[in-house]
Every structure is written in structure tokens, then in C-alpha cells.
Enzyme design. Structure first.
Site, PDB file in Angstrom:
ATOM      1  N   GLY A  10      -4.146  23.604  -3.312  1.00 15.10           N
ATOM      2  CA  GLY A  10      -3.201  23.291  -2.246  1.00 15.10           C
ATOM      3  C   GLY A  10      -1.794  23.810  -2.500  1.00 15.10           C
ATOM      4  N   TYR A 165      -2.770  11.387  11.645  1.00 16.83           N
ATOM      5  CA  TYR A 165      -2.338  11.806  10.309  1.00 16.83           C
ATOM      6  C   TYR A 165      -1.412  10.762   9.696  1.00 16.83           C
ATOM      7  CZ  TYR A 165       0.218  14.231   6.650  1.00 16.83           C
ATOM      8  OH  TYR A 165       0.799  14.554   5.442  1.00 16.83           O
ATOM      9  N   LYS A 169      -2.223   8.624   6.089  1.00 14.16           N
ATOM     10  CA  LYS A 169      -1.402   8.560   4.884  1.00 14.16           C
ATOM     11  C   LYS A 169      -1.045   7.122   4.523  1.00 14.16           C
ATOM     12  CE  LYS A 169      -0.719  11.632   2.923  1.00 14.16           C
ATOM     13  NZ  LYS A 169      -1.609  12.399   2.010  1.00 14.16           N
TER      14      LYS A 169
END
Length: 342
Positions: A10, A165, A169
Site C-alpha cells: 500500500g 468508508y 474505519k
């Protein structure tokens, strides 16, 4: 002893790997395929201190079992960076919520089962979206700190990709803190979470500059390739440089005072106008090619909304974050050089 890094290919994770290798740590990373592993190992020059394992699907709660078990006697630190970050889906549970939450729960459960006596620190890459209530972003009287959480639940976040999203999280980070609380005495590791705002900065390797970049950097990439008459998007948010995010992960491994902390990484506020100002002022090659808008009307010059008070995190970390100008300049320079425009 080694550092275990999930999602090592990533954007943020590659910078973490670079900083750890510079400090002579041994690293065990994971990626979703052997092809990704082969590519990353080659980019790091087949460094003997970096090894990799395939973990295909972090949605599966036992996804990390085999790898953690295999390296259980070697792992001292675990950095869990693997989690989906994109908005191109309408399958909110499958593509965002389940992998984020199960990935976090799964890696902690794997540690408990196979490395409870060896792992001393766990660092999880969360996000500032786990902290703030988007409905209060434009409230100039609102102040958010490390103690805050967004209001979303599993059900209420599933209205669009962005809220899904945000929910992913928050729910994943909550699950981590609850796991530590519920398993006191069963594991010896301490937990820290890193909550960055929009992460800009150069790709770790120039060759990773492509026509479409990771979600945050694509904001800059789109502006570089925009047209003079394109409208300027109304975005108000916080920012941080990827190299500062990586450094915060490494320090959270190393410093005892960072154990058990939730750290907000934010260097300031920005709007798209602020980025446009920097591009026009610092890159003559873009002059006349991109929008101008209303210079100096953005968040770098005006208070436009809520305050992010991360003074506590800054004090604990003890280093100065890069400015918006520094991170946008470095991001843009890399892109333009790769395209042969500088």
C-alpha cells in the site's frame, strides 16, 4: 525480532517499509497475490531483511492465521495497514465494512492464538474519518480531538460510498480497542492507532506514478491534468504527508509513551483552491493549463469550518509535520518529472 506489516504494498505501507529498512529492521509483509509480492521485492532490491507472504482476503477472520502461526516466534511488532480505501462501489458491506472490520478482528485474534507471548506492540492504521462527524465539518465553532468518534453505525453508514468508508474505519478501530479491553491478561501487546487525514506525498517509487493514483493523491493528479475552465471542487478537509504518517507508525513501535494512544495526524486544513494556488504559483509549466479560481480564498488563508485540535498527538510524537506546500510540491514534482514535463 521482526515487524509484521499487513498490506505492505500500500501507499503508506511502502513508506513504512522504507523507513524500517533504513533502521535495519527485519520485516515480514503481506500482499494479496504472489505477483504483487514479486513486484515489491524487486522494487526493494530483494533486500534480505524483507520477506513476504500471501494473504488473499482479509474479509476472512482466519486470513492471517497461517502466516502469524508460521512466524509466531519472530514477530515483535504488528502494523496492520491493510484496509480498503476507495469509493467506487455500491456493495458497502462486502467491499468496505466486512474487510475493514474482519481484517482488524482477524489479525488480533491470530496474534492471540499464535503469538500472544511474543507480540509486544500493535499499530493499526485508522483514519481521521473515524473521529469526525461530517455534518459538523463546516461548523467554525466545532472542535474535534482524539477523544471523538463519528456517529455512524453498521446500518446508518450504508447510504453512499463515502459514509460507508467512514463507518468502516470507525467500526474497525472500535473493534480493536474493544478487543484489547476484553482480552486483558490474555495478550501482552499494547495497541496504538494512527488516524491520518488526507494523505498526500510522493509515491515511494517513481515507477508507481500512473495515470490514476491512490485515492488521496489522485486529487492532486486530477488537478495537474485539469483544464482552465474546469470547476473547482468544493472540498474542505485536513491533510498530512505520507512520510510523516510512516514516521508516526515507526515511532509508535519504538516509544513507550505512544503505547495505548490514539494519534490524529493532521498538519492543517485545505481546500481544492489551496492546492490550485500552489500548483499555479510553484509550477510555471502548469500556468494557463489549469484553473485559477479565486486565489487565497481557501482554508490555508481563512477559517472555513471545524478545528482539528491534535495538539496532544503532536506533542507525543515530537516532530514537525510537513506543510501543504511541501507535500503538494513533492507530489507534483514527481508526477511531472515522470511525465517528462520537468
Amino acid at each position: 525480532m521482526s515487524v509484521f506489516i499487513s498490506g505492505a504494498t500500500g501507499f503508506i505501507a511502502q513508506h513504512i517499509v522504507t523507513q524500517l529498512l533504513e533502521q535495519n529492521y527485519k520485516i515480514i509483509g503481506t500482499a494479496r497475490s504472489q505477483a504483487k509480492i514479486d513486484g515489491l521485492l524487486a522494487q526493494f532490491g530483494n533486500n534480505p531483511n524483507l520477506s513476504m507472504e500471501v494473504v488473499e482476503d482479509i474479509s476472512e477472520l482466519d486470513a492471517f492465521d497461517a502466516t502469524i502461526k508460521k512466524h509466531s516466534k519472530d514477530i515483535k511488532y504488528v502494523l496492520h495497514t491493510a484496509s480498503p480505501f476507495h469509493f467506487e462501489t455500491d456493495r458497502y458491506e462486502k467491499d468496505l465494512l466486512i474487510p475493514a472490520v474482519n481484517g482488524t478482528k482477524g489479525i488480533l485474534e491470530s496474534i492471540q492464538k499464535y503469538a500472544a507471548d511474543t507480540v509486544e506492540r500493535v499499530i493499526i492504521t485508522s483514519s481521521i474519518v473515524a473521529v469526525f462527524d461530517v455534518k459538523k465539518e463546516r461548523d467554525i465553532n466545532h472542535v474535534l480531538t482524539e477523544a471523538d468518534w463519528n456517529p455512524y453505525t453498521w446500518n446508518t453508514c450504508q447510504t453512499n460510498p463515502h459514509t460507508a468508508y467512514f463507518g468502516s474505519k470507525k467500526l474497525a478501530e472500535r473493534a480493536a480497542w474493544e478487543f484489547v479491553e476484553d482480552n486483558k491478561g490474555k495478550v501482552k501487546f499494547t495497541l496504538s492507532t494512527i488516524n491520518p487525514s488526507f494523505v498526500f506525498g510522493p509515491q515511494n517509487f517513481d515507477e508507481d506514478v500512473t495515470s490514476r493514483l491512490n485515492t488521496s493523491c489522485e486529487i492532486v493528479n486530477r488537478l495537474i491534468h485539469s483544464r482552465p475552465d474546469d470547476p473547482i471542487e468544493d472540498l474542505y478537509a485536513g491533510f498530512i504527508d505520507v512520510r510523516d504518517v510512516a514516521k508516526a507508525h515507526v515511532l509508535s513501535m519504538q516509544r513507550s509513551e505512544l503505547a495505548g494512544q490514539r494519534l490524529i495526524l493532521n498538519s492543517g486544513r485545505f481546500t481544492i483552491q489551496d492546492i490550485v494556488d500552489i500548483l499555479n504559483e510553484d509550477f510555471p509549466v502548469l500556468k494557463g493549463m489549469i484553473p485559477v479560481g479565486t486565489p487565497h480564498s481557501g482554508a490555508q488563508h481563512n477559517k472555513l469550518g471545524a478545528t482539528i485540535d491534535n495538539s496532544r498527538s503532536k506533542k507525543l510524537l515530537g516532530f514537525k509535520f510537513r506543510t501543504l506546500k511541501e507535500t503538494i510540491d513533492d507530489t507534483t514534482t514527481q508526477i511531472l518529472k515522470f511525465e517528462g514535463k520537468l
